[in-house]
Each structure stands twice: as C-alpha cells, then as structure tokens.
Enzyme design. Sequence first.
Site, PDB file in Angstrom:
ATOM      1  N   GLU A   1       1.222  -1.332   8.168  1.00 40.65           N
ATOM      2  CA  GLU A   1       0.426  -0.200   8.643  1.00 40.65           C
ATOM      3  C   GLU A   1       0.316  -0.090  10.175  1.00 40.65           C
ATOM      4  OE1 GLU A   1      -1.528   2.335   7.038  1.00 40.65           O
ATOM      5  OE2 GLU A   1      -1.849   2.944   9.104  1.00 40.65           O
TER       6      GLU A   1
ATOM      7  N   ASP B   1       0.549   3.759   5.992  1.00 43.40           N
ATOM      8  CA  ASP B   1       0.812   3.425   4.590  1.00 43.40           C
ATOM      9  C   ASP B   1       0.499   4.597   3.657  1.00 43.40           C
ATOM     10  OD1 ASP B   1       1.781   0.875   4.873  1.00 43.40           O
ATOM     11  OD2 ASP B   1      -0.172  -0.080   4.738  1.00 43.40           O
TER      12      ASP B   1
ATOM     13  N   GLN C   1       0.779  -1.242   0.000  1.00 40.73           N
ATOM     14  CA  GLN C   1       0.000   0.000   0.000  1.00 40.73           C
ATOM     15  C   GLN C   1       0.814   1.297   0.000  1.00 40.73           C
ATOM     16  OE1 GLN C   1      -3.316   2.388   2.647  1.00 40.73           O
ATOM     17  NE2 GLN C   1      -3.019   0.273   3.129  1.00 40.73           N
TER      18      GLN C   1
ATOM     19  N   GLY D   1      -7.808  20.173  19.802  1.00 42.97           N
ATOM     20  CA  GLY D   1      -7.475  21.577  19.580  1.00 42.97           C
ATOM     21  C   GLY D   1      -7.981  22.416  20.735  1.00 42.97           C
ATOM     22  N   GLY D   2      -8.013  23.711  20.547  1.00 45.42           N
ATOM     23  CA  GLY D   2      -8.418  24.620  21.615  1.00 45.42           C
ATOM     24  C   GLY D   2      -9.923  24.768  21.754  1.00 45.42           C
TER      25      GLY D   2
HETATM   26  N1  COA Z   1      12.041 -10.122  -9.393  1.00 40.16           N
HETATM   27  C1  COA Z   1      12.720 -10.886  -8.509  1.00 40.16           C
HETATM   28  N2  COA Z   1      12.619 -10.762  -7.180  1.00 40.16           N
HETATM   29  C2  COA Z   1      11.782  -9.809  -6.724  1.00 40.16           C
HETATM   30  C3  COA Z   1      11.047  -8.975  -7.582  1.00 40.16           C
HETATM   31  C4  COA Z   1      11.203  -9.163  -8.974  1.00 40.16           C
HETATM   32  N3  COA Z   1      10.560  -8.404  -9.867  1.00 40.16           N
HETATM   33  N4  COA Z   1      10.323  -8.113  -6.828  1.00 40.16           N
HETATM   34  C5  COA Z   1      10.581  -8.420  -5.537  1.00 40.16           C
HETATM   35  N5  COA Z   1      11.457  -9.437  -5.481  1.00 40.16           N
HETATM   36  C6  COA Z   1      12.021 -10.044  -4.273  1.00 40.16           C
HETATM   37  C7  COA Z   1      12.872  -9.067  -3.486  1.00 40.16           C
HETATM   38  O1  COA Z   1      14.115  -8.907  -4.114  1.00 40.16           O
HETATM   39  C8  COA Z   1      12.944  -9.767  -2.138  1.00 40.16           C
HETATM   40  O2  COA Z   1      13.904 -10.792  -2.181  1.00 40.16           O
HETATM   41  P1  COA Z   1      15.138 -10.901  -1.135  1.00 40.16           P
HETATM   42  O3  COA Z   1      14.571 -10.792   0.241  1.00 40.16           O
HETATM   43  O4  COA Z   1      15.700 -12.240  -1.448  1.00 40.16           O
HETATM   44  O5  COA Z   1      16.082  -9.809  -1.411  1.00 40.16           O
HETATM   45  C9  COA Z   1      11.585 -10.465  -2.048  1.00 40.16           C
HETATM   46  O6  COA Z   1      11.015 -10.384  -3.360  1.00 40.16           O
HETATM   47  C10 COA Z   1      10.597  -9.924  -1.062  1.00 40.16           C
HETATM   48  O7  COA Z   1      10.646  -8.517  -0.938  1.00 40.16           O
HETATM   49  P2  COA Z   1      10.233  -7.835   0.434  1.00 40.16           P
HETATM   50  O8  COA Z   1      10.157  -6.380   0.279  1.00 40.16           O
HETATM   51  O9  COA Z   1      11.120  -8.335   1.501  1.00 40.16           O
HETATM   52  O10 COA Z   1       8.728  -8.372   0.637  1.00 40.16           O
HETATM   53  P3  COA Z   1       8.048  -9.063   1.909  1.00 40.16           P
HETATM   54  O11 COA Z   1       6.753  -9.562   1.400  1.00 40.16           O
HETATM   55  O12 COA Z   1       8.945 -10.052   2.570  1.00 40.16           O
HETATM   56  O13 COA Z   1       7.821  -7.851   2.937  1.00 40.16           O
HETATM   57  C11 COA Z   1       6.992  -5.682   3.554  1.00 40.16           C
HETATM   58  C12 COA Z   1       6.772  -6.949   2.711  1.00 40.16           C
HETATM   59  C13 COA Z   1       5.935  -4.676   3.183  1.00 40.16           C
HETATM   60  C14 COA Z   1       6.862  -6.035   5.038  1.00 40.16           C
HETATM   61  C15 COA Z   1       8.417  -5.118   3.280  1.00 40.16           C
HETATM   62  O14 COA Z   1       8.557  -4.936   1.894  1.00 40.16           O
HETATM   63  C16 COA Z   1       8.703  -3.810   3.998  1.00 40.16           C
HETATM   64  O15 COA Z   1       8.965  -3.773   5.194  1.00 40.16           O
HETATM   65  N6  COA Z   1       8.720  -2.711   3.244  1.00 40.16           N
HETATM   66  C17 COA Z   1       9.071  -1.398   3.757  1.00 40.16           C
HETATM   67  C18 COA Z   1       7.994  -0.801   4.593  1.00 40.16           C
HETATM   68  C19 COA Z   1       6.690  -0.740   3.876  1.00 40.16           C
HETATM   69  O16 COA Z   1       6.545  -0.163   2.828  1.00 40.16           O
HETATM   70  N7  COA Z   1       5.666  -1.306   4.535  1.00 40.16           N
HETATM   71  C20 COA Z   1       4.294  -1.075   4.171  1.00 40.16           C
HETATM   72  C21 COA Z   1       3.792  -1.920   3.137  1.00 40.16           C
HETATM   73  S1  COA Z   1       2.170  -1.333   2.811  1.00 40.16           S
END
Ligand code: COA
Length: 420
Positions: free
Chosen positions: A139, A168, A17, A247-248
Amino acid sequence: MSKALEGVRILDMTHVQSGPTCTQLLAWLGADVIKLERPGTGDATRSQLRDIPDVDSLYFTMLNHNKRSITLNTKHETGKRVLDRLVEACDVLVENFAPGALERMGLTWEHIQELNPRMILASVKGFGPGPYEDCKVYENVAQCAGGAASTTGFLDGPPLVTGAQIGDSGTGLHLALGIVAALFQRERTGRGQKVLAPMQDGVLNLCRVKLRDQQRLERGPLKEYSQYGRGIPFGDATPRAGNDSGGGQPGWILKCKGWETDPNAYVYFITQAAVWGKICDLIGKPEWKEDPGYATPDARLDKLMHIFETIEEWTKTKTKFEVMEICNPLGIPVGPVLSMKELAEEPSLRATGTVVEVDHPERGPYLTVGCPIKLSDSPVEVKRSPLLGEHTDEILSQVLGLSESEIAEIKASGALGEVG
Ligand code: COA
C-alpha cells in the site's frame, strides 16, 4: 431477486488486500468467488494482526466476505492438474502475486488460453511495464510511487501517506471495473483478455488533480493554494497542500467546540462563492460582503488563512454537529471529521448496509464495511468469510464434477497438503 453478476465464476488467487477487495466486490455483485489458498496457512492475512488467538483476523474476515475457500498446493503435480480444471471451469482468474509467481505455477497466458479461451486474467501488480515491473509493492509504496505522498501533508513537513487505502483497495476497485468491462466485451467477441491494474497507475489516477496542478504551475503560482496567500514561493513540483480543498472552492479544517480534548472535534468548511454572503452574516462579518478586499473569490485568495481563522473563531463556539445543523440549511458545504468510533455507531450507515454486523463461527459477531455500491436490482447480503479450505470438497465435486473416489485420490496424492 437475481444478482448482477449471477452466473459468473471467479477463480480468486488473490491475497493480502488489493486483490481480495476486488473479488469481494464481485462476490457482493453476485459472482461465485472461489478463493484458492495455500494449504496450511492460506492467505497470509488470516494470521496477521490477530486480535483473538488462532482465529481468522479481522484483516482477513473484512476483505473476504461471500467467498468459498479451497486449499490446493499449486506447485504439486496433481495440484497443477486440479488448477487447470479450475481454469477451465471459471470465467475470470484474479491474482495479485508478485511478478512472475503465476507463471512459475505453470499458468502462463498462453497456457490459460489453451485451457479456456474465454478466460479473463485479471492482475494487480505494483507497477506496469517499465523499470520497476519486477518489484513487490505494498500500500504505502504505491501511495509514494503514485504521487499521493508527495502531495499530502503540510508544506513544512515530510510527505505523508493517507489512511484511505488508495493503493490497495483503490486498485482493487479499478481492477473490478476492468473485469466487468472485459466480461461485457466477451459477450460480443467470445474471447477473454488480460486485465492489468498497476497500483502506481491507480494511485496516480486518484491524484489526477495534482497532475493538473503540475501543469498549471508552469504558467504561474497556484492561487487557490493557501501557500500563495502566505507569500511562500512555489517550487517546480505540485506542493503539499495541507487541508486546502484541491478544487476551485477554498476550504480548510477548522476547530470546533471541544477540540482541546477531542482529536476529532473539527469540521471541513468550504467558502463556496455562491454562499459567501451567508457565511459573512453567520460569522459576524457582514461588512466583508461589500468590502472589495473580500467581496469576490479572486480578492479573497491572498487572505484565505485569515478568513479561515476568522470563521474558526465562530466554529470553536459550536460542536461539529451544530456547525452541520446551522450551515446545511444555508447551503454552506461543511463536513464533520468523523472518527472510526462514530462511523461504527452511525445509525444511517447501519440502515443502508454500509456498516454491517456479521457473525463468524469462531470469532462471533464483528463489524465490517458492506458494499459501498448500491444496485436497486441486485441487493447485497454480506456473508461471513470462509474458513480455510471450508469448501474444498464441495468445489471439487460441485464445480469440477469429481467423484468421491477421485477426490480421495487427490487427497492421497498430497496436493491438498502443506506446501513444502
Ligand atoms: N500453492 C503453492 N504455492 C503457492 C500457493 C499455493 N496455493 N499460493 C501462493 N504460492 C506461492 C507462490 O507461487 C510464490 O512462490 P514463488 O515465489 O516460489 O513463485 C509464493 O507463494 C509467494 O507469493 P508472492 O506473491 O511472491 O507473495 P509474497 O508474500 O512474497 O509477496 C506481495 C506479497 C503482496 C508483496 C506480492 O504478492 C506483490 O507484490 N503482489 C503484487 C502487488 C500487490 O498486490 N500488492 C498489494 C498487496 S495488498
């Protein structure tokens, strides 16, 4: 008519998001947003909370309008080369991967700068530099870590998260502002830069008034909190304030006609000092205008709950819309508690494009929230979200200038195939 961000090309490597709300906003403002997704599955939200089998969820469609979608395995050797070409061809790279994921794809800041010194690298992370910088964040984690949960809810209950997605979508907004500012600065310097919007910081920014109260608390009780009037002592941190106004001008949520069966038959009522006399007349308490115990805002502070209970006796005899109709001409600030159903059906929001019906080839028509920011010279037309990889060929040929045989070679390499 032209669009504000026409000519800006964004490589959108966001998911879920926070990042997608940022790039959707930039797309509405006229940027060409290329959403790069993992082959096979794409953005995880495509398949989360699905209401129709095998069709992109509303979670995805409502966060990814006006974008094009390319699928690419960014861990594949050929995929990495295509990714480098996209970095060269774009102005901004937006990402919200878990910490370190972008670097593991080979996109370190140094490499990005080598490829394209004008590139703006914009990131959402859960936390900024510090003890939690490596943590994944969603979030509600951000709402808790940013001060929203500890200050939301009732005094005698647990911390509460809010329905507004301040962690988010709120951080997406902050990031979008940072990107636009960096684009503006690049006009003068010719250089790109990194833009970071940590979710904790974004939530804390939105909870600014609660940090204000934290410092005021050191100098005495917070008299505008209804807790003060109820004689409940303050602790050492900003407390949960129920429906106090923040607020106030004191305010509270009051029951309206039908509250027994309708969970949203309520209004927010503000006892603004400037219209105190009109409020007294309206609720049948004209004597409060002269009574020293009620006549001034300070005198009223220790009786706020009693005052709101008295006003509620009046609001309970009216619907929330009748309260609006009666109070607005008198200048009394009130607001109805509107349900999502009422907002979806509200004609004025449809008329301004804030609630829009969009047609989707696989799901048919659905409602979405359009652009909440209105620019007079940059009108927004909300277009449906892309299907997974719908524009892969188009982007490879049109944006990267690749020939048909070069595209065929990339496909044969497996770089567009599912990530192993
Ligand atoms: N091709 C190949 N690999 C891909 C890819 C693509 N096109 N797109 C994503 N990937 C891989 C990434 O490289 C990563 O691999 P790695 O861990 O081996 O390096 C993997 O997919 C997963 O990415 P990640 O961001 O870790 O996703 P997640 O599902 O494990 O975590 C979140 C999701 C949201 C918790 C995390 O991305 C996060 O903390 N983001 C920052 C904060 C944030 O925006 N949070 C709010 C989300 S609404």
